[in-house]
Design an enzyme around this catalytic site. Structure first.
Site, PDB file in Angstrom:
ATOM      1  N   TYR A 117       0.857  -1.187   0.000  1.00 42.55           N
ATOM      2  CA  TYR A 117       0.000   0.000   0.000  1.00 42.55           C
ATOM      3  C   TYR A 117       0.886   1.226   0.000  1.00 42.55           C
ATOM      4  O   TYR A 117       1.927   1.271   0.665  1.00 42.55           O
ATOM      5  CB  TYR A 117      -0.910   0.025   1.234  1.00 42.55           C
ATOM      6  N   GLU A 205      -3.256   7.841  -3.763  1.00 41.81           N
ATOM      7  CA  GLU A 205      -3.276   6.531  -3.107  1.00 41.81           C
ATOM      8  C   GLU A 205      -3.173   5.421  -4.133  1.00 41.81           C
ATOM      9  O   GLU A 205      -3.821   5.468  -5.183  1.00 41.81           O
ATOM     10  CB  GLU A 205      -4.565   6.375  -2.287  1.00 41.81           C
TER      11      GLU A 205
END
Length: 397
Positions: A117, A205
């Site tokens: 991530y 993101e």
């Protein structure tokens, strides 16, 4: 402002952030052609909506269909696209109604060795952007933060300088990234930090961020939002806005110069000043009510803007009562009173209305409302107003 994954990946590509080849499709035939154009034996068809959790989301009209699906033929790509396009994808971020899918992204497959991530946001406490990474790629980062926060690693960077090499090395060590993957991370992380600053992003993101078997770091997703206040510096980004993905009432309010966010409650709020608007919502909640919106008409609101604000609030069928809470500074109480009277003439206000006025020309404003003959309840302070509007909403049919 939010954009779609495929738009974000185009910006990534231009900024030197590695992404896979992919094509947008708005029909089953286009999805089939996109698969053939990619030239591989596998591809991934992804619903393009402004919501996270697409991989676990389901299509309302075709419950067996996920929002992200691996396909191995052009015919399969066409069928998945057919199941998605024009239908509603329900995810953890869309609510039960889901978001309508108007396009899909057909992307090439790759051999994945690891899923990570990566995200960048502004840390307001430190007044600097912060790069966050985690080994828990493909998982909702909110769950990781709540349950295993020690798995999220952070590095702040100065926007004028960018991310330093030693910071990349620190993150790679914590993520157990070595060799070719570490060298790829050096370029990748610095590039995504530059993009965040150069485009005035409010968030960037990537979940998942993958490392291939050959050691290349690739953005397998792209969720990018921009600071609306900085869009004047980036006219090319305005073209990426998809109004079909936005709440119509919020778009309408924006066009009128109003700050409006739709919520799920039953009490409409018309307030001037963002701080006062948030306080109004808080005190409504405190006394047992549920605000239906955040609405700041601004310090210099005109009669026309306030009338439009009433139009927007009353267009929400869930609204059972309206609270007008105005502290007259630049916006005079007489202006608000005039707007309330005009709104009643133009559209009618058939639900309970509670009005609290204070500040510049307050006595004249109250007199105007009293002489208008409108059915309303007045309040002397914010607590009194909140109690009255909560009671009115609870008793409304």
């Amino acid at each position: 402002m939010k954009i779609h994954e495929y738009q974000g990946k185009q910006l990534f590509r231009e900024a030197g952030v590695p992404v896979l080849e992919g094509h947008v499709a708005r029909s089953a035939d286009e999805a089939s052609a996109a698969f053939k154009q990619l030239g591989g034996s596998i591809a991934v068809v992804k619903a393009q909506v402004h919501a996270g959790g697409r991989g676990k989301g389901t299509v309302k009209e075709v419950p067996t269909q996920r929002g992200v699906q691996l396909v191995k033929s052009a015919d399969e790509a066409a069928q998945v696209a057919k199941n998605l396009l024009g239908h509603h994808l329900v995810t953890i971020q869309t609510g039960d109604e889901g978001a309508q899918v108007n396009q899909v992204f057909v992307e090439a497959g790759c051999e994945i060795a690891r899923e990570l991530y990566l995200g960048i946001v502004l840390d307001r406490g430190n007044s600097m952007p912060v790069l966050m990474v985690s080994s828990e790629g493909g998982v909702e980062i909110e769950h990781v933060a709540a349950e295993t926060p020690e798995k999220i690693f952070r590095e702040h960077f100065h926007p004028a300088i960018g991310l330093h090499s030693y910071q990349v090395r620190k993150l790679c060590k914590k993520l157990d990234i070595h060799g070719a993957a570490a060298r790829s991370a050096e370029k990748f992380m610095k590039a995504i930090c530059r993009l965040y600053v150069n485009l005035d992003c409010s968030m960037a993101e990537i979940n998942p961020l993958v490392i291939t078997k050959s050691g290349e770091m690739i953005a397998l997703d792209a969720k990018v939002t921009f600071d609306d206040n900085a869009l004047f510096r980036h006219p090319q980004l305005k073209e990426l806005r998809d109004l079909s993905e936005e709440e119509p009432a919020e778009v309408r309010a924006g066009n009128a110069g109003l700050s409006y966010v739709k919520l799920d409650g039953t009490i409409g709020c018309l307030v001037n000043g963002a701080g006062l608007a948030m306080s109004t919502m808080d005190i409504i909640k405190y006394h047992g009510g549920q605000p239906a919106n955040f609405l700041d008409v601004g310090g210099g609101a005109t009669t026309e803007q306030v009338v439009e604000a009433f139009n927007i609030i009353l267009s929400d069928k869930n609204v059972k009562a309206v609270l007008v809470n105005i502290f007259g500074g630049i916006a005079r109480c007489t202006t608000i009173a005039t707007a309330i009277i005009e709104a009643s003439k133009q559209i009618g206000i058939s639900i309970p209305l509670v009005v609290r006025l204070e500040g510049t020309e307050v006595e004249e404003g109250k007199r105007m409302l009293a002489d208008s003959g409108l059915a309303m309840t007045t309040a002397d302070d914010l607590t009194d107003a909140a109690k009255k509007v909560v009671a009115a909403a609870a008793g409304a049919k």
